[in-house]
Design a protein around this motif. Structure first.
Motif, PDB file in Angstrom:
ATOM      1  N   SER A   1     -11.778   5.947   4.391  1.00  0.00           N
ATOM      2  CA  SER A   1     -10.769   6.774   3.734  1.00  0.00           C
ATOM      3  C   SER A   1     -11.150   8.243   3.705  1.00  0.00           C
ATOM      4  O   SER A   1     -10.283   9.109   3.636  1.00  0.00           O
ATOM      5  CB  SER A   1     -10.540   6.278   2.300  1.00  0.00           C
TER       6      SER A   1
ATOM      7  N   CYS B   1      -3.329   7.091  10.308  1.00  0.00           N
ATOM      8  CA  CYS B   1      -4.149   6.052   9.672  1.00  0.00           C
ATOM      9  C   CYS B   1      -3.261   4.976   9.034  1.00  0.00           C
ATOM     10  O   CYS B   1      -2.103   5.219   8.708  1.00  0.00           O
ATOM     11  CB  CYS B   1      -5.049   6.652   8.585  1.00  0.00           C
TER      12      CYS B   1
ATOM     13  N   GLU C   1      -3.885   1.645   6.084  1.00  0.00           N
ATOM     14  CA  GLU C   1      -4.757   0.829   5.249  1.00  0.00           C
ATOM     15  C   GLU C   1      -4.380  -0.631   5.461  1.00  0.00           C
ATOM     16  O   GLU C   1      -3.250  -1.035   5.199  1.00  0.00           O
ATOM     17  CB  GLU C   1      -4.610   1.216   3.777  1.00  0.00           C
TER      18      GLU C   1
ATOM     19  N   ARG D   1     -10.578  -4.553   2.832  1.00  0.00           N
ATOM     20  CA  ARG D   1      -9.457  -3.621   2.979  1.00  0.00           C
ATOM     21  C   ARG D   1     -10.016  -2.223   3.210  1.00  0.00           C
ATOM     22  O   ARG D   1     -10.888  -1.759   2.470  1.00  0.00           O
ATOM     23  CB  ARG D   1      -8.574  -3.627   1.729  1.00  0.00           C
ATOM     24  N   ASP D   2      -9.522  -1.564   4.263  1.00  0.00           N
ATOM     25  CA  ASP D   2     -10.026  -0.231   4.586  1.00  0.00           C
ATOM     26  C   ASP D   2      -8.976   0.523   5.403  1.00  0.00           C
ATOM     27  O   ASP D   2      -7.985  -0.055   5.853  1.00  0.00           O
ATOM     28  CB  ASP D   2     -11.340  -0.319   5.366  1.00  0.00           C
ATOM     29  N   GLN D   3      -9.233   1.812   5.587  1.00  0.00           N
ATOM     30  CA  GLN D   3      -8.370   2.663   6.405  1.00  0.00           C
ATOM     31  C   GLN D   3      -8.796   2.562   7.861  1.00  0.00           C
ATOM     32  O   GLN D   3      -9.972   2.690   8.189  1.00  0.00           O
ATOM     33  CB  GLN D   3      -8.493   4.117   5.957  1.00  0.00           C
TER      34      GLN D   3
ATOM     35  N   ALA E   1     -15.470  -0.396   0.792  1.00  0.00           N
ATOM     36  CA  ALA E   1     -14.269  -1.186   1.074  1.00  0.00           C
ATOM     37  C   ALA E   1     -14.296  -2.474   0.260  1.00  0.00           C
ATOM     38  O   ALA E   1     -15.283  -3.212   0.302  1.00  0.00           O
ATOM     39  CB  ALA E   1     -14.185  -1.504   2.558  1.00  0.00           C
TER      40      ALA E   1
ATOM     41  N   PHE F   1       0.835  -1.183   0.000  1.00  0.00           N
ATOM     42  CA  PHE F   1       0.000   0.000   0.000  1.00  0.00           C
ATOM     43  C   PHE F   1       0.878   1.243   0.000  1.00  0.00           C
ATOM     44  O   PHE F   1       2.071   1.204   0.227  1.00  0.00           O
ATOM     45  CB  PHE F   1      -0.926   0.004   1.217  1.00  0.00           C
TER      46      PHE F   1
END
Length: 469
Positions: free
Chosen positions: A77, A178, A180, A160-162, A121, A37
């Motif tokens: 995000s 943050c 990811e 998958r996300d922040q 996401a 990432f």
């Protein structure tokens, strides 16, 4: 614990099963591809206040109080769309696991629920690939045996996300921390023990060996993407001193130290545990014959409110500390602060010293009782299975100690990811420095029963009383 990775459903033919048996850690173990990432340059600190949740459980005449320290995170995000959740920060695990809107079980509906759809996401495969159109995502099945509740099971999917470190920050803290990551979003959850858990998810802070892969490890992703110093630290004040617990990322806070930091290497860091080698143990200056034949191990565990000790050594330890059957008459020691020091001599020459203030508490029936907790000699941690075959043996816990809240109250503890080392320094008295954007306690979720994942309790159906600080 058992994590079963499958294509679409938990019972798919090509399942990948990872089994973990341990006392207080929630872990996934495997090695997956690293997708790489983005990286941001940011060298500030993030300091997040933690709330202490308490639970009294057991028979009325011998209630046991346990605690867990939780903080706020935000998921998403886009700042305006981030979802707030209350999580347990756990040094003994390596996954991010969240309640989600994909789950309609009562245990899920009682908590704040993460919505992957609201954040757009993407679903992920277990190997770190995005699920393509028409393709089934992989699933995780998590089976738990809990210390103070019936065994429970969580099913989930990978997304998958922040993950951002909350809206409640200490004054002067950096405001945009943050990472990811690939996380597990729950799709099913049993009532026991999750219904009354005091948090909506778990942020694992173990080393990479405890994660399903590099992209699943919050700490590794956070350090890489934020460009911060590869450290985090826990401050847990004595309740009598007031103040508030906190966790800092990107370094440590010198004002929480009453003395210098002493550093020691993590033992077997490839296992993923923040563990230390213990050369000997003394009580009142007298060595206890427990670590003579071979080194003992001490596992740092922020989710444990007690000091775990080998089950067969616990009677001798409590006797040397002045307890009989786990308790001692109060006499003139109404606050249970009188008693011999308990010393752990670590490899590298550092000695951790716990006073009665850390290892004893006032019993509900009067007098004092120990905060020791027995670990069965047959327990292991960190085993791995593919199907029915064990591909990695777990770490034996026959000569192990769980260094939980008693140690964290006495010592301000710094975890260094890069050097794989731990720093211990006597903790200063608690402070009451104000935070910014503080969420009022009234807005905290009402569920306050502590959920500590321990696997050494045989009795079930104990009464539970709930309260919080």
């Amino acid at each position: 614990y058992y994590f079963i990775f499958g294509n679409g459903f938990p019972n798919a033919v090509d399942m990948f099963c990872v089994g973990v048996i341990q006392w207080g850690f929630l872990v996934v173990l495997t090695t997956l591809a690293h997708s790489g990432f983005g990286v941001r340059q940011n060298h500030g600190h993030v300091v997040l206040p933690l709330s202490r949740k308490l639970t009294d459980f057991g028979p009325v005449d011998s209630l046991v109080t346990k605690s867990s320290y939780v903080g706020t995170i935000r998921i998403g995000s886009a700042t305006q769309e981030r979802q707030e959740m209350l999580v347990l920060f756990d040094t003994g695990s390596g996954q991010v696991i969240l309640d989600s809107t994909r789950c309609t079980d009562p245990a899920c509906l009682k908590h704040r629920q993460y919505s992957p759809e609201s954040n757009s996401a993407p679903l992920m495969k277990a190997d770190g690939r995005i699920v393509e159109s028409g393709e089934d995502g992989d699933t995780a099945t998590i089976a738990l045996d809990s210390y103070d509740a019936e065994p429970g099971i969580v099913h989930g999917v990978f997304v998958r996300d922040q993950v951002c470190l909350g809206v409640e920050r200490r004054k002067g803290s950096h405001m945009d921390g943050c990472a990811e990551v690939i996380l597990v979003a729950a799709t099913n959850m049993t009532n026991k023990p999750f219904l009354d858990a005091p948090f909506d998810g778990i942020i694992g802070l173990g080393l990479e060996g405890l994660s399903a892969g590099p992209d699943y490890n919050f700490l590794g992703r956070f350090i890489t993407q934020e460009g911060m110093k590869a450290q985090f630290a826990f401050f847990i004040p004595h309740q009598a001193e007031g103040g508030r617990a906190e966790i800092s990322f990107g370094g440590f806070q010198p004002e929480h130290l009453a003395g210098p930091l002493r550093w020691i290497p993590v033992a077997e860091p490839e296992s993923g545990f923040w563990q230390v080698a213990i050369k000997s143990l003394r009580i009142g200056g007298q060595e206890i014959d427990i670590c003579k034949d071979s080194d003992c191990r001490g596992f740092m565990d922020s989710s444990s409110s007690r000091l775990g000790v080998p089950e067969d050594a616990m009677p001798a330890l409590e006797t040397a500390m002045g307890f009989k059957a786990g308790s001692a008459p109060s006499q003139d020691d109404s606050d249970c602060t009188a008693g011999p020091d308990l010393q752990l001599l670590l490899e590298g020459g550092l000695t951790l010293t716990l006073t009665a203030r850390e290892y004893a508490e006032v019993a509900n029936t009067g007098g004092c009782r120990s905060l020791l907790h027995p670990l069965r000699n047959t327990e292991t941690a960190g085993s791995r299975h593919i199907g029915e075959a064990e591909t990695r043996k777990g770490t034996a816990l026959s000569r192990s100690f769980i260094l939980g809240e008693p140690v964290l109250r006495r010592y301000y503890t710094v975890f260094d990811w890069e050097s794989k080392s731990l720093g211990f320094g006597l903790a200063a008295a608690g402070t009451t420095e104000p935070t910014t954007n503080i969420a009022e306690e009234a807005e905290m979720p009402e569920h306050t029963e502590e959920f500590i994942l321990l696997q050494t309790q045989e009795q079930r159906g104990k009464s539970v009383a709930k309260h919080e600080l």
